[in-house]
Design an enzyme around this catalytic site. Structure first.
Site, short mmCIF file in Angstrom:
data_model
loop_
_atom_site.label_atom_id
_atom_site.label_comp_id
_atom_site.label_asym_id
_atom_site.label_seq_id
_atom_site.Cartn_x
_atom_site.Cartn_y
_atom_site.Cartn_z
N ALA A 66 3.97 -4.44 6.21
CA ALA A 66 4.38 -5.81 6.50
C ALA A 66 3.83 -6.17 7.88
CB ALA A 66 5.90 -5.91 6.48
N GLY A 111 4.91 -1.42 3.75
CA GLY A 111 4.79 -2.35 2.63
C GLY A 111 3.53 -2.11 1.79
N GLU A 114 4.49 0.60 -0.53
CA GLU A 114 5.43 -0.01 -1.49
C GLU A 114 4.69 -0.86 -2.52
OE1 GLU A 114 7.76 -1.47 1.88
OE2 GLU A 114 9.54 -0.58 0.96
N GLU A 134 8.14 3.21 8.67
CA GLU A 134 9.09 2.23 9.23
C GLU A 134 10.00 2.84 10.29
OE1 GLU A 134 8.34 2.48 6.01
OE2 GLU A 134 8.15 0.48 5.14
N1 CO8 Z 1 1.20 -5.68 11.28
C1 CO8 Z 1 0.52 -6.46 12.13
N2 CO8 Z 1 -0.65 -6.08 12.70
C2 CO8 Z 1 -1.13 -4.88 12.37
C3 CO8 Z 1 -0.47 -4.03 11.47
C4 CO8 Z 1 0.76 -4.47 10.89
N3 CO8 Z 1 1.45 -3.76 10.01
N4 CO8 Z 1 -1.19 -2.89 11.33
C5 CO8 Z 1 -2.27 -3.03 12.12
N5 CO8 Z 1 -2.24 -4.22 12.74
C6 CO8 Z 1 -3.23 -4.78 13.66
C7 CO8 Z 1 -3.18 -4.09 15.01
O1 CO8 Z 1 -2.15 -4.66 15.81
C8 CO8 Z 1 -4.57 -4.37 15.55
O2 CO8 Z 1 -4.60 -5.70 16.02
P1 CO8 Z 1 -5.44 -6.03 17.40
O3 CO8 Z 1 -6.88 -5.75 17.02
O4 CO8 Z 1 -5.15 -7.48 17.63
O5 CO8 Z 1 -4.92 -5.10 18.44
C9 CO8 Z 1 -5.44 -4.34 14.28
O6 CO8 Z 1 -4.54 -4.50 13.18
C10 CO8 Z 1 -6.17 -3.02 14.11
O7 CO8 Z 1 -5.20 -1.98 14.18
P2 CO8 Z 1 -5.30 -0.75 15.20
O8 CO8 Z 1 -6.11 -1.11 16.39
O9 CO8 Z 1 -3.91 -0.24 15.44
O10 CO8 Z 1 -6.14 0.28 14.32
P3 CO8 Z 1 -6.11 1.87 14.41
O11 CO8 Z 1 -7.24 2.34 13.55
O12 CO8 Z 1 -6.06 2.33 15.81
O13 CO8 Z 1 -4.73 2.31 13.72
C11 CO8 Z 1 -3.00 2.21 12.06
C12 CO8 Z 1 -4.50 2.02 12.36
C13 CO8 Z 1 -2.61 3.67 12.20
C14 CO8 Z 1 -2.80 1.77 10.59
C15 CO8 Z 1 -2.17 1.32 13.01
O14 CO8 Z 1 -2.69 0.02 13.01
C16 CO8 Z 1 -0.72 1.24 12.64
O15 CO8 Z 1 0.04 2.16 12.89
N6 CO8 Z 1 -0.28 0.09 12.05
C17 CO8 Z 1 1.10 -0.16 11.71
C18 CO8 Z 1 1.48 0.59 10.45
C19 CO8 Z 1 2.94 0.39 10.15
O16 CO8 Z 1 3.82 0.74 10.92
N7 CO8 Z 1 3.24 -0.18 8.95
C20 CO8 Z 1 4.58 -0.41 8.50
C21 CO8 Z 1 5.05 -1.76 8.93
S1 CO8 Z 1 6.76 -2.00 8.52
C22 CO8 Z 1 6.76 -2.39 6.88
O17 CO8 Z 1 5.73 -2.37 6.24
C23 CO8 Z 1 8.07 -2.74 6.27
C24 CO8 Z 1 7.91 -3.22 4.81
C25 CO8 Z 1 9.19 -3.89 4.31
C26 CO8 Z 1 9.41 -5.22 4.95
C27 CO8 Z 1 10.54 -5.97 4.28
C28 CO8 Z 1 10.93 -7.26 4.99
C29 CO8 Z 1 9.83 -8.18 5.44
#
Ligand code: CO8
Length: 260
Positions: A66, A111, A114, A134
């Protein structure tokens, strides 16, 4: 149908939905979830489409979860509504009545995991990383991850993945039954398209009933689920496709299923 965050291509009996926000690794914001809802409903009523592939834009990510920008400012009631809306859309994916193949081309996190689990089948690139991280955000899964993951891989493994938040690689995901197949990344879409074509050539009503019998049956007691299966078996016996399939076997020819 116009989308900002999805690409939708039809190719014969298959359609490909690509979540298209590569700058944020295809994170699902509210608008994207709503576009997915519209795309699924559109493909569900399109009789020419018999199988769907769901993937992410770019080479790095299927869906990285998400959108954390939205999560960071959510209210308790808003968070609940978001979770329920997403759960509803993922239910539409799971029960659209046509096979939906997740082509997992990289990160499938939160997500994203999921969403892949709501698909009928999952093919992962060997580069995929799959998990429910999460907990690291002080959150829990909200798009039914706490429910679909144990149903797919068992309670113990689901507990470990969701409590630690640590993603697993494609081979491990296949070993525990979280994905059906692992293929070299460069071959992912070809393999997904091959599988979609194979499924798309099968009898569509029987396929719909199989998905339905399994999805609904796992939520019922065994005896009740068998009754349900028998009812669907009776219904499928009323189709032209059943007559065609059995006649084709007996006449030693290839069946031509028409979805009637
Ligand atoms: N949301 C928003 N932005 C994101 C997300 C995300 N989930 N994932 C990555 N991005 C963005 C980063 O902020 C970054 O943006 P910017 O270039 O502006 O800094 C860009 O994408 C590229 O990402 P990274 O630079 O972090 O890339 P890396 O290769 O270094 O890392 C990762 C990749 C490991 C995937 C890392 O981006 C990461 O950990 N992302 C988050 C993953 C995460 O925690 N996902 C779970 C989110 S919670 C969820 O999904 C709950 C679902 C249920 C919700 C129900 C109610 C709504």
């Amino acid at each position: 149908m116009a989308f900002d965050n999805l690409l939708l291509e039809r190719d014969g009996a298959s359609a490909v939905i690509t979540i298209n926000r590569p700058k944020v690794l295809n994170a699902l914001n509210t608008q994207t979830v709503d576009e997915l809802r519209r795309a699924i409903l559109d493909l569900k009523q399109d009789a020419a489409v018999r199988a769907v592939i769901l993937t992410g834009a770019g080479e790095k990510s299927f869906v990285a979860g998400a959108d954390i920008n939205e999560l960071a400012v959510q209210s308790p009631t808003g968070g609940r509504e978001h979770a329920l809306t997403g759960q509803h859309v993922f239910d539409l994916v799971e029960n659209m009545g046509k096979p939906v193949i997740a082509a997992i081309n990289g990160y499938a996190l939160g997500g994203g995991c999921e969403l892949a689990m709501a698909c009928t089948l999952r093919i992962a690139a060997d580069t995929a990383k799959i998990g429910q991280p999460e907990i690291a955000l002080g959150l829990i899964p909200g798009y039914a991850g706490t429910q679909r993951l144990p149903r797919l891989v068992g309670k113990g493994r689901a507990m470990e993945m969701i409590l630690t938040g640590a993603p697993i690689g494609a081979d491990e995901a296949q070993r525990i039954g979280l994905v059906n197949r692992v293929v070299p990344a460069a071959q992912l879409m070809d393999e997904a398209k091959k599988l979609a074509a194979q499924l798309g050539a099968s009898a569509p009503i029987a396929m719909r009933y199989i998905v339905n019998a399994i999805n609904k049956g796992v939520e019922m007691g065994f005896a009740e689920a068998c009754q349900y299966e028998a009812t669907l078996f009776g219904l499928v016996a009323s189709t032209e496709d059943m007559r065609e399939g059995t006649a084709a076997f007996l006449e030693k020819r290839k069946a031509a299923f028409r979805g009637r």
